[in-house]
Design a protein around this motif. Structure first.
Motif, PDB file in Angstrom:
ATOM      1  N   LYS H  39      55.137   4.497  -0.999  1.00 26.34           N
ATOM      2  CA  LYS H  39      55.501   3.077  -1.118  1.00 26.34           C
ATOM      3  C   LYS H  39      56.739   2.902  -2.006  1.00 26.34           C
ATOM      4  O   LYS H  39      57.576   2.057  -1.757  1.00 26.34           O
ATOM      5  N   VAL H  58      57.460  -0.924   2.306  1.00 26.99           N
ATOM      6  CA  VAL H  58      56.160  -1.600   2.386  1.00 26.99           C
ATOM      7  C   VAL H  58      55.954  -2.234   3.749  1.00 26.99           C
ATOM      8  O   VAL H  58      56.874  -2.333   4.563  1.00 26.99           O
ATOM      9  N   GLU H  63      52.726  -7.225   0.401  1.00 21.19           N
ATOM     10  CA  GLU H  63      52.454  -5.927  -0.223  1.00 21.19           C
ATOM     11  C   GLU H  63      53.459  -5.658  -1.363  1.00 21.19           C
ATOM     12  O   GLU H  63      53.080  -5.199  -2.436  1.00 21.19           O
TER      13      GLU H  63
END
Lengths: 95, 95, 95, 95, 95, 95, 95, 95, 95, 95
Positions: H39, H58, H63
């Motif tokens: 991420k 992401v 998120e």
């Protein structure tokens, strides 16, 4: 007496190529003379920019202004002047 | 490899006087060592300000960062770094 | 040699009243001496602000810096210095 | 009544040379008359810039505006006006 | 003579509640007197902000400065002053 | 409902003189009508600038926008709008 | 009548945890009531920030100001208000 | 989906040393988990500053916001988010 | 996924009138299609400005970029994009 | 050695279409060569803007400057360079 000058150059896109070459050649001559005389002490290009950081060692603000005002590129420059003095830490280091 | 660092110092008004003296003494020692080693080439006080314009000559950005990060006054500094290169006019002047 | 200094004063709200009075009294004495000696030529309050526009007439940037650095209010001041020169229009007017 | 005016001049690069000379000559005449009348008290060139810091002594904001509005270079100027008052420290110094 | 003042209020979060109430009450009294005397002509709250746009009608910059300097909230204000003059369009409209 | 509009005028240097005169005449007519109708309540020239501070009293933001959008000088204006409300101190003063 | 409000929240680091929880709970209640009444039309969190972009639909600038002024977090907010109007393209699309 | 985040860290000078160590340790753990999951793709220290330039990959802005909001140092960060897309030149280069 | 786009339009003064009309007509068509498809959710004119605040609901930053890049007025726009997420207060309100 | 470069492109509206196509084609070739050589490591388009965020991996500031200075679009770019170093958190993660 020291002054830092931060210069940004903005040459117009439509400046005549010949005129441009002349200006840059004059600028080089102008710098050369001042550097040899010890007036224009430092000149660094700023990475990725048409601009520079310079340090001048002059007798007075009048002399500084005369030097800057007669730069061949002066009409295309934005100049920010910062007066400098010797830093006390440097003075402490010197023998 | 050259970098210009413009530093502004903001010491809190209520900083303990003894701590302050210590910090400034450490800062002087730190500068002295780096100046003698040829890393911290130039250091000028900006007239009328607690701040300076410095030029560093280092091997890499990592070395520059290490030098700045360990400045005794680092927590109280705002530092702006400008990468520099030799200006072609200066190169033309040199023999 | 002339320099304009634009000063902004930021006294902390919780500054001890006695200390504050002392500082302001020292500042007045400091100004008085420099004004009488002809160094601090002009001092104007900016209307509606705790701040001023000053003009200094000094021998060098070093002298300017010394004068500003020792201002009793220095730790509470933000100072911007602008180097000045005689304007050609004024020169043309003078006999 | 005093006002500080910070003026920046931006003459277009392609301004006709003759027109430019005329403008600058008119500007000088304009300044001369106002300086002799005591209205345009101070005029300093900012070192390294086409610009100035001026102080005007006028009867009113209307008079100030009229003086500035009729500057021959007005269309090419950016002007910032700061109202000034006598500083109490200066008042304390005067006999 | 007219001046616009743009004021931003920054009351510290930890200001004593009683002191705060006193200050605001004094501020109201101060405004009331100046408004009735015709000095503080306009006062508008800026929507969504603790701040205002004011217009003052005074005899001089000195009078303006005195009025602003003695505002009970002065230590907590950032004030920007803009000198105003009658607009020619308005003059043309008036009979 | 009140709105403050801070307007800066940037007329191009090479604007046709006749067109320019027409624009300024239309602007005057436009202002006159709105001022008489009570919509354009205040109009002050900013001293030393081609620009103004205005206050409008309109029924809605839509009406405000229509008034501003149709200004003859609109293409040459930078306008900053600030919504205003009655200040509580003024409300307290009124009988 | 629509207004966009861009809000930045600055909660002091040393805010009492209990007081902080209370404030946030009040803020939620406040929003809930205004959202249900149709006044606080939109509320979006700005990704990566404690702040939001809101749209209010109110009768007047006075109503807008009252809503914002009484926000439980108001002393910790910086709010910028932008008056909005229906865009002509949207009007053209609607049947 | 890629986002650049430019983060500036402002740790208070009087932060408890133990608390500070804990925060920095949690920050490292937090980063480690997100980096391993793919991420938090890039993280570079800005030379001479307590701050970084990061790139996140992401599924959504939601998120992204969750990741940033739960950073242990979040209350001490100023974060500017820039949404990124693949540059067409890079697409042209890829086989 | 939501993004706010703040757009400022700068049409050159000397743009051909016919070309200008065409551009604005294309812009309207472009908006209409995107609004009907649910991608360009909100569009508000900023009062007193040629500019708007928009909200887009798209699948990805790539889709957002494609939509903005192909705006007929794109070469004349300055666009600032802010990624948005649902605000927790709004989530708490929804049934 | 890593440097982040944030580039904004400002192509004049009246640039000859053929010249423009040539420039963009040269720019693509230039990028391709540098990307394959591992010098221009990352290149991301900023969503909604003609501009990019790039990361360069070079031997020196001189090499960085040479790469940027010879960009075909250089006369139309504003470039901000930020020197980067490996972040200690990333170093801690690596095996």
């Amino acid at each position: 007496m020291l002054f830092c000058a931060h210069m940004t150059v903005s040459l117009p896109h439509d400046l005549d190529e010949h005129h441009r070459e002349e200006l840059l050649a004059e600028e080089l001559n102008y710098f050369t003379a001042l550097h040899r005389s010890g007036k224009w002490v430092h000149l660094w290009r700023i990475a990725g920019r048409r601009g520079n950081i310079s340090v001048f060692d002059v007798e007075s603000t009048e002399e500084l202004h005369e030097l800057l005002w007669h730069l061949p590129l002066f009409p295309f420059l934005i100049i920010e002047v910062t007066p400098l003095v010797e830093h006390p830490s440097l003075a402490a280091v010197s023998p």
